[in-house]
Design a protein around this motif. Structure first.
Motif, PDB file in Angstrom:
ATOM      1  N   GLN A 129       0.812  -1.211   0.000  1.00  0.00           N
ATOM      2  CA  GLN A 129       0.000   0.000   0.000  1.00  0.00           C
ATOM      3  C   GLN A 129       0.848   1.265   0.000  1.00  0.00           C
ATOM      4  OE1 GLN A 129      -2.404  -0.701   3.491  1.00  0.00           O
ATOM      5  NE2 GLN A 129      -4.067  -1.597   2.290  1.00  0.00           N
ATOM      6  N   THR A 130       1.978   1.224   0.691  1.00  0.00           N
ATOM      7  CA  THR A 130       2.782   2.433   0.831  1.00  0.00           C
ATOM      8  C   THR A 130       3.911   2.551  -0.187  1.00  0.00           C
ATOM      9  OG1 THR A 130       4.168   1.311   2.473  1.00  0.00           O
ATOM     10  CG2 THR A 130       2.298   2.595   3.298  1.00  0.00           C
ATOM     11  N   LYS A 131       4.458   1.409  -0.628  1.00  0.00           N
ATOM     12  CA  LYS A 131       5.606   1.446  -1.533  1.00  0.00           C
ATOM     13  C   LYS A 131       5.345   0.756  -2.866  1.00  0.00           C
ATOM     14  CE  LYS A 131       8.950   1.702   2.259  1.00  0.00           C
ATOM     15  NZ  LYS A 131      10.200   1.132   2.857  1.00  0.00           N
ATOM     16  N   ASP A 132       4.135   0.270  -3.051  1.00  0.00           N
ATOM     17  CA  ASP A 132       3.710  -0.350  -4.303  1.00  0.00           C
ATOM     18  C   ASP A 132       4.571  -1.542  -4.693  1.00  0.00           C
ATOM     19  OD1 ASP A 132       2.011  -0.638  -6.447  1.00  0.00           O
ATOM     20  OD2 ASP A 132       3.202   0.615  -7.776  1.00  0.00           O
ATOM     21  N   GLN A 133       4.952  -2.358  -3.715  1.00  0.00           N
ATOM     22  CA  GLN A 133       5.623  -3.617  -3.995  1.00  0.00           C
ATOM     23  C   GLN A 133       5.400  -4.571  -2.824  1.00  0.00           C
ATOM     24  OE1 GLN A 133       9.831  -1.992  -4.089  1.00  0.00           O
ATOM     25  NE2 GLN A 133      10.219  -3.766  -2.759  1.00  0.00           N
ATOM     26  N   TRP A 134       5.304  -5.857  -3.139  1.00  0.00           N
ATOM     27  CA  TRP A 134       5.111  -6.863  -2.110  1.00  0.00           C
ATOM     28  C   TRP A 134       6.428  -7.281  -1.475  1.00  0.00           C
ATOM     29  CZ3 TRP A 134       0.435  -8.203  -0.290  1.00  0.00           C
ATOM     30  CH2 TRP A 134      -0.682  -7.938  -1.081  1.00  0.00           C
ATOM     31  N   ALA A 135       7.480  -7.336  -2.256  1.00  0.00           N
ATOM     32  CA  ALA A 135       8.767  -7.846  -1.765  1.00  0.00           C
ATOM     33  C   ALA A 135       9.442  -6.839  -0.834  1.00  0.00           C
ATOM     34  CB  ALA A 135       9.685  -8.154  -2.949  1.00  0.00           C
ATOM     35  N   ARG A 136      10.323  -7.346   0.013  1.00  0.00           N
ATOM     36  CA  ARG A 136      11.093  -6.469   0.890  1.00  0.00           C
ATOM     37  C   ARG A 136      11.996  -5.553   0.066  1.00  0.00           C
ATOM     38  NH1 ARG A 136      11.737 -11.449   3.971  1.00  0.00           N
ATOM     39  NH2 ARG A 136      10.715 -11.267   6.005  1.00  0.00           N
ATOM     40  N   ASP A 137      12.163  -4.330   0.544  1.00  0.00           N
ATOM     41  CA  ASP A 137      13.131  -3.418  -0.053  1.00  0.00           C
ATOM     42  C   ASP A 137      14.320  -3.189   0.876  1.00  0.00           C
ATOM     43  OD1 ASP A 137      11.760  -2.061   1.897  1.00  0.00           O
ATOM     44  OD2 ASP A 137      11.631  -0.179   0.780  1.00  0.00           O
ATOM     45  N   ASP A 138      14.313  -3.908   2.009  1.00  0.00           N
ATOM     46  CA  ASP A 138      15.377  -3.790   3.006  1.00  0.00           C
ATOM     47  C   ASP A 138      16.026  -5.168   3.184  1.00  0.00           C
ATOM     48  OD1 ASP A 138      17.048  -3.382   5.143  1.00  0.00           O
ATOM     49  OD2 ASP A 138      15.524  -2.533   6.473  1.00  0.00           O
ATOM     50  N   GLY A 180      -3.589 -12.700 -17.105  1.00  0.00           N
ATOM     51  CA  GLY A 180      -3.584 -11.700 -18.155  1.00  0.00           C
ATOM     52  C   GLY A 180      -3.801 -10.291 -17.650  1.00  0.00           C
ATOM     53  N   ARG A 181      -4.363 -10.144 -16.467  1.00  0.00           N
ATOM     54  CA  ARG A 181      -4.529  -8.813 -15.901  1.00  0.00           C
ATOM     55  C   ARG A 181      -3.217  -8.344 -15.272  1.00  0.00           C
ATOM     56  NH1 ARG A 181     -10.541  -8.386 -13.096  1.00  0.00           N
ATOM     57  NH2 ARG A 181     -11.759  -9.113 -14.901  1.00  0.00           N
ATOM     58  N   ASP A 182      -3.249  -7.118 -14.788  1.00  0.00           N
ATOM     59  CA  ASP A 182      -2.022  -6.515 -14.270  1.00  0.00           C
ATOM     60  C   ASP A 182      -1.766  -6.950 -12.828  1.00  0.00           C
ATOM     61  OD1 ASP A 182       0.258  -5.019 -14.287  1.00  0.00           O
ATOM     62  OD2 ASP A 182      -0.742  -3.142 -13.754  1.00  0.00           O
ATOM     63  N   PHE A 183      -1.826  -8.263 -12.586  1.00  0.00           N
ATOM     64  CA  PHE A 183      -1.512  -8.817 -11.276  1.00  0.00           C
ATOM     65  C   PHE A 183      -0.617 -10.031 -11.483  1.00  0.00           C
ATOM     66  CE2 PHE A 183      -5.728  -6.906 -10.630  1.00  0.00           C
ATOM     67  CZ  PHE A 183      -5.461  -6.066  -9.561  1.00  0.00           C
ATOM     68  N   ASP A 184       0.476 -10.078 -10.768  1.00  0.00           N
ATOM     69  CA  ASP A 184       1.336 -11.257 -10.810  1.00  0.00           C
ATOM     70  C   ASP A 184       2.164 -11.306  -9.545  1.00  0.00           C
ATOM     71  OD1 ASP A 184       2.994  -9.128 -11.310  1.00  0.00           O
ATOM     72  OD2 ASP A 184       4.230 -10.180 -12.780  1.00  0.00           O
ATOM     73  N   VAL A 185       2.711 -12.472  -9.270  1.00  0.00           N
ATOM     74  CA  VAL A 185       3.562 -12.658  -8.096  1.00  0.00           C
ATOM     75  C   VAL A 185       4.968 -12.188  -8.438  1.00  0.00           C
ATOM     76  CG1 VAL A 185       4.497 -14.325  -6.454  1.00  0.00           C
ATOM     77  CG2 VAL A 185       2.171 -14.613  -7.349  1.00  0.00           C
ATOM     78  N   GLU A 186       5.488 -11.253  -7.659  1.00  0.00           N
ATOM     79  CA  GLU A 186       6.847 -10.777  -7.873  1.00  0.00           C
ATOM     80  C   GLU A 186       7.839 -11.882  -7.500  1.00  0.00           C
ATOM     81  OE1 GLU A 186       7.286  -7.386  -5.373  1.00  0.00           O
ATOM     82  OE2 GLU A 186       5.502  -6.372  -6.164  1.00  0.00           O
ATOM     83  N   TRP A 187       8.897 -12.017  -8.300  1.00  0.00           N
ATOM     84  CA  TRP A 187       9.908 -13.010  -7.959  1.00  0.00           C
ATOM     85  C   TRP A 187      10.538 -12.689  -6.608  1.00  0.00           C
ATOM     86  CZ3 TRP A 187      14.923 -13.445  -6.487  1.00  0.00           C
ATOM     87  CH2 TRP A 187      15.480 -14.741  -6.541  1.00  0.00           C
ATOM     88  N   GLY A 188      10.763 -11.415  -6.348  1.00  0.00           N
ATOM     89  CA  GLY A 188      11.334 -11.018  -5.056  1.00  0.00           C
ATOM     90  C   GLY A 188      10.453 -11.427  -3.897  1.00  0.00           C
ATOM     91  N   TYR A 189       9.138 -11.375  -4.082  1.00  0.00           N
ATOM     92  CA  TYR A 189       8.228 -11.806  -3.021  1.00  0.00           C
ATOM     93  C   TYR A 189       8.332 -13.311  -2.816  1.00  0.00           C
ATOM     94  CZ  TYR A 189       3.972 -12.536  -0.338  1.00  0.00           C
ATOM     95  OH  TYR A 189       3.079 -12.896   0.643  1.00  0.00           O
ATOM     96  N   ALA A 190       8.422 -14.073  -3.912  1.00  0.00           N
ATOM     97  CA  ALA A 190       8.589 -15.526  -3.792  1.00  0.00           C
ATOM     98  C   ALA A 190       9.862 -15.852  -3.018  1.00  0.00           C
ATOM     99  CB  ALA A 190       8.617 -16.163  -5.179  1.00  0.00           C
ATOM    100  N   PHE A 191      10.926 -15.081  -3.265  1.00  0.00           N
ATOM    101  CA  PHE A 191      12.181 -15.299  -2.543  1.00  0.00           C
ATOM    102  C   PHE A 191      12.020 -14.933  -1.069  1.00  0.00           C
ATOM    103  CE2 PHE A 191      16.611 -13.980  -1.425  1.00  0.00           C
ATOM    104  CZ  PHE A 191      17.202 -15.219  -1.581  1.00  0.00           C
ATOM    105  N   ASP A 192      11.279 -13.866  -0.779  1.00  0.00           N
ATOM    106  CA  ASP A 192      11.035 -13.484   0.612  1.00  0.00           C
ATOM    107  C   ASP A 192      10.234 -14.553   1.349  1.00  0.00           C
ATOM    108  OD1 ASP A 192      12.418 -11.097   0.700  1.00  0.00           O
ATOM    109  OD2 ASP A 192      10.714  -9.893   0.046  1.00  0.00           O
TER     110      ASP A 192
END
Length: 257
Positions: A68-77, A142-154
């Motif tokens: 919601q705040t950074k527009d990404q599911w995966a960690r940025d830290d 096909g819609r603009d939703f997918d699992v981020e690889w970084g999130y899978a790694f997290d």
């Protein structure tokens, strides 16, 4: 709170904002922070490690806030990854001491565990789960939703941490002491295999919670199906006297010879 983005009059993100949210940009930001220790929030990473044992749902609730705040599911830290690496190094050195390995053999074991068991296997599992979830678990492909690889790694790192603590730290106190699980008598492989059951069960459950937390995925309960195989192997191993811990100790010694 929703992320603040620069948009054109038609509501689409500007080219500058779109470039900032590409996978390459996120990856660059993450790797750059690895070189700046003061920018890492180790206190928050320790909080996550604690709650992965007591209430893993709260950890994934934080992933929602990040989206919601950074527009990404995966960690940025990368603080969680750094602390996990420290845990891995300390516990591997403990294995070297318990198994009476020399300094050189312990160093070899450390390199194997870090670069093959943790990073190599982690990359394979994360890529596999990323592919499976995007291929078969999306509600609306096909819609603009997918699992981020970084999130899978997290998700893998989250699930791997309790497994690491149980099998690479707590188990050390039982290998040559208390129950002496590195032996062939019943109580030894019963206690040792039970620790394996708990550790792998944690891994499967936290992995399920990670993908179940994504609102655009369906049928995530299928990720719990391996529990049936896990329990079957546990009962079979205790019945036949298989000692997983003894096998792990033999494997660690064999790979550094």
């Amino acid at each position: 709170m929703l992320p603040t983005t620069l948009t054109h009059s038609n509501g689409t993100p500007s080219s500058r904002d779109a470039a900032r949210h590409t996978a390459g940009a996120k990856r660059y930001k993450y790797l750059r922070r690895l070189l700046h220790v003061r920018q890492m929030d180790f206190e928050f990473a320790l909080w996550q490690m604690l709650y992965l044992f007591t209430s893993p749902q709260r950890v994934y609730r934080n992933f929602h806030y990040r989206k919601q705040t950074k527009d990404q599911w995966a960690r940025d830290d990368p603080a969680f990854l750094v602390l996990l690496s420290v845990w891995l190094c300390v516990s591997t050195i403990g294995f070297g001491l318990v198994l009476d390995m020399g300094v050189l053999d312990t160093l070899k074991l450390l390199l194997w565990v870090v670069f093959v068991d943790c990073i190599g296997v982690g990359l394979l599992i994360s890529t596999f789960m990323w592919f499976i979830s995007n291929k078969y678990l999306l509600k609306h492909p096909g819609r603009d939703f997918d699992v981020e690889w970084g999130y899978a790694f997290d998700v893998h790192l989250n699930a791997f941490y309790p497994l690491l603590v149980i099998l690479h730290f707590l188990q050390l106190f039982f290998i040559n002491h208390v129950v002496v699980i590195n032996s062939d008598w019943f109580l030894a492989y019963f206690v040792g295999n039970t620790l394996w059951l708990i550790a792998i069960g944690y891994y499967l459950y936290i992995t399920f919670l990670g993908y179940n937390a994504l609102p655009f995925l369906k049928d995530t309960a299928t990720l719990l199906y391996p529990f049936a195989l896990l329990i079957f192997l546990y009962i079979l191993s205790v019945s036949l006297g298989w000692n997983f811990t003894k096998g792990l100790c033999w494997f660690y010694k064999y790979r550094v010879q």
